[in-house]
Design a protein around this motif. Structure first.
Motif, PDB file in Angstrom:
ATOM      1  N   LYS A 176       0.845  -1.198   0.000  1.00  0.00           N
ATOM      2  CA  LYS A 176       0.000   0.000   0.000  1.00  0.00           C
ATOM      3  C   LYS A 176       0.877   1.244   0.000  1.00  0.00           C
ATOM      4  CE  LYS A 176      -4.519  -0.156   0.869  1.00  0.00           C
ATOM      5  NZ  LYS A 176      -5.683   0.453   1.502  1.00  0.00           N
ATOM      6  N   GLY A 177       0.600   2.132  -0.925  1.00  0.00           N
ATOM      7  CA  GLY A 177       1.175   3.479  -0.842  1.00  0.00           C
ATOM      8  C   GLY A 177       2.606   3.649  -1.311  1.00  0.00           C
ATOM      9  N   ALA A 178       3.460   2.672  -1.100  1.00  0.00           N
ATOM     10  CA  ALA A 178       4.876   2.875  -1.405  1.00  0.00           C
ATOM     11  C   ALA A 178       5.122   3.053  -2.898  1.00  0.00           C
ATOM     12  CB  ALA A 178       5.681   1.693  -0.889  1.00  0.00           C
TER      13      ALA A 178
ATOM     14  N   LYS B 201       4.722   6.587  -8.179  1.00  0.00           N
ATOM     15  CA  LYS B 201       3.710   6.378  -7.144  1.00  0.00           C
ATOM     16  C   LYS B 201       2.334   6.291  -7.797  1.00  0.00           C
ATOM     17  CE  LYS B 201       2.269   7.972  -2.649  1.00  0.00           C
ATOM     18  NZ  LYS B 201       2.428   8.923  -1.537  1.00  0.00           N
ATOM     19  N   HIS B 202       1.626   5.196  -7.540  1.00  0.00           N
ATOM     20  CA  HIS B 202       0.276   5.044  -8.086  1.00  0.00           C
ATOM     21  C   HIS B 202      -0.705   5.756  -7.171  1.00  0.00           C
ATOM     22  CE1 HIS B 202       1.979   2.026 -10.679  1.00  0.00           C
ATOM     23  NE2 HIS B 202       2.478   1.422  -9.626  1.00  0.00           N
ATOM     24  N   ILE B 203      -1.554   6.573  -7.757  1.00  0.00           N
ATOM     25  CA  ILE B 203      -2.488   7.352  -6.947  1.00  0.00           C
ATOM     26  C   ILE B 203      -3.807   6.577  -6.833  1.00  0.00           C
ATOM     27  CG2 ILE B 203      -3.644   9.569  -6.686  1.00  0.00           C
ATOM     28  CD1 ILE B 203      -0.594   9.680  -6.426  1.00  0.00           C
ATOM     29  N   THR B 204      -3.858   5.697  -5.870  1.00  0.00           N
ATOM     30  CA  THR B 204      -5.058   4.892  -5.647  1.00  0.00           C
ATOM     31  C   THR B 204      -5.161   4.566  -4.165  1.00  0.00           C
ATOM     32  OG1 THR B 204      -6.143   2.782  -6.126  1.00  0.00           O
ATOM     33  CG2 THR B 204      -3.747   2.765  -6.192  1.00  0.00           C
ATOM     34  N   LYS B 205      -6.389   4.429  -3.702  1.00  0.00           N
ATOM     35  CA  LYS B 205      -6.586   4.001  -2.314  1.00  0.00           C
ATOM     36  C   LYS B 205      -6.541   2.475  -2.240  1.00  0.00           C
ATOM     37  CE  LYS B 205      -8.987   7.998  -0.441  1.00  0.00           C
ATOM     38  NZ  LYS B 205      -9.051   8.864  -1.645  1.00  0.00           N
ATOM     39  N   GLY B 206      -6.559   1.836  -3.395  1.00  0.00           N
ATOM     40  CA  GLY B 206      -6.574   0.376  -3.445  1.00  0.00           C
ATOM     41  C   GLY B 206      -5.187  -0.213  -3.254  1.00  0.00           C
ATOM     42  N   PRO B 207      -5.142  -1.546  -3.164  1.00  0.00           N
ATOM     43  CA  PRO B 207      -3.862  -2.233  -3.005  1.00  0.00           C
ATOM     44  C   PRO B 207      -3.075  -2.234  -4.316  1.00  0.00           C
ATOM     45  CG  PRO B 207      -5.640  -3.814  -3.228  1.00  0.00           C
ATOM     46  CD  PRO B 207      -6.268  -2.465  -3.245  1.00  0.00           C
TER      47      PRO B 207
END
Lengths: 154, 154
Positions: B36-38, B128-134
């Motif tokens: 997530k997030g990284a 960095k992918h801009i998503t709240k998903g995994p």
């Protein structure tokens, strides 16, 4: 697909409108031009894929100085470095400019979908669109330097 | 959208298959994991947006050493630096891996479209992918170092 003149204004107006609304900033548009093959350079870029009537890509590249001004205004707090908060805000801006552009294109009868944006950071990185088609380059200037919106279609 | 297990194999198999066919290279898949997030880090990356059943993004990030081996084999000529020819070849690889993954997803009933790929170059840049998903991370190793395929959905 040729990049018709009617495609320029939706992206140009969306960029100005989103930055005006989100960052109380009036970016000054330079003369749009069509280029082939060359890369955009920036310290941080937001990229989002486009599908629908045809495939494409939208990329916004900022210098460090320029994005720190924009995100500082957007978040209401001075930004001193390109940290995670700034990257996320660039993703949000990219999403909004992509969405507002597509809404304006829809109004003139062109239907497109947007993918999930990615944010690239790294001093002086290059973004090259892999297309044989022309690339629309929209330069903007602000009091903290320049940024560029690039749009390409297949 | 959750990243179901059935989504892992199409991307994994497409990556191995394309590199085997195009570069006579057998990348060794590591254990896929969800993060997530990284951000992903690389010296050159190919990114392509995905739309359809849901929105997403596919990103392949290579170290310089690794991509020079792969493209050298692909073009049949030793590559010494990340030049325009290497960037274009990374775009082509990205397109092929995206296309082959989507074909494999189609076979199990999932319909997606791919946008135009962009190739990012710049030593140690971050994506960095801009998503709240995994984010699904697929690590691969080769005799010239590692590369990573990342897939995210909304």
């Amino acid at each position: 697909m040729t990049l018709r003149a009617e495609f320029i204004n939706p992206f140009l107006e969306a960029t100005v409108s989103v930055l005006r609304t989100m960052a109380r900033l009036e970016p000054v548009p330079g003369k749009p031009y069509i280029k082939k093959g060359a890369s955009a350079t920036g310290d941080i870029s937001g990229i989002v894929g486009i599908t629908g009537e045809t495939e494409g890509s939208l990329c916004i590249s900022f210098s460090k100085e320029c994005i720190l001004l924009i995100i500082g205004r957007m978040l209401g707090e001075e930004q001193k470095e390109i940290n995670e908060e700034v990257k996320d805000a660039v993703g949000e801006l990219t999403n909004m400019i992509s969405g507002d552009s597509r809404r304006r294109l829809e109004e003139i009868g062109h239907h497109f979908l947007g993918a999930i944006p990615s944010v690239i950071s790294g001093q002086g990185h290059e973004v090259k669109h892999i297309t044989k088609g022309p690339i629309l380059s929209l330069p903007f200037s602000t009091q903290a330097g320049n940024f560029t919106v690039e749009v390409c279609f297949k």
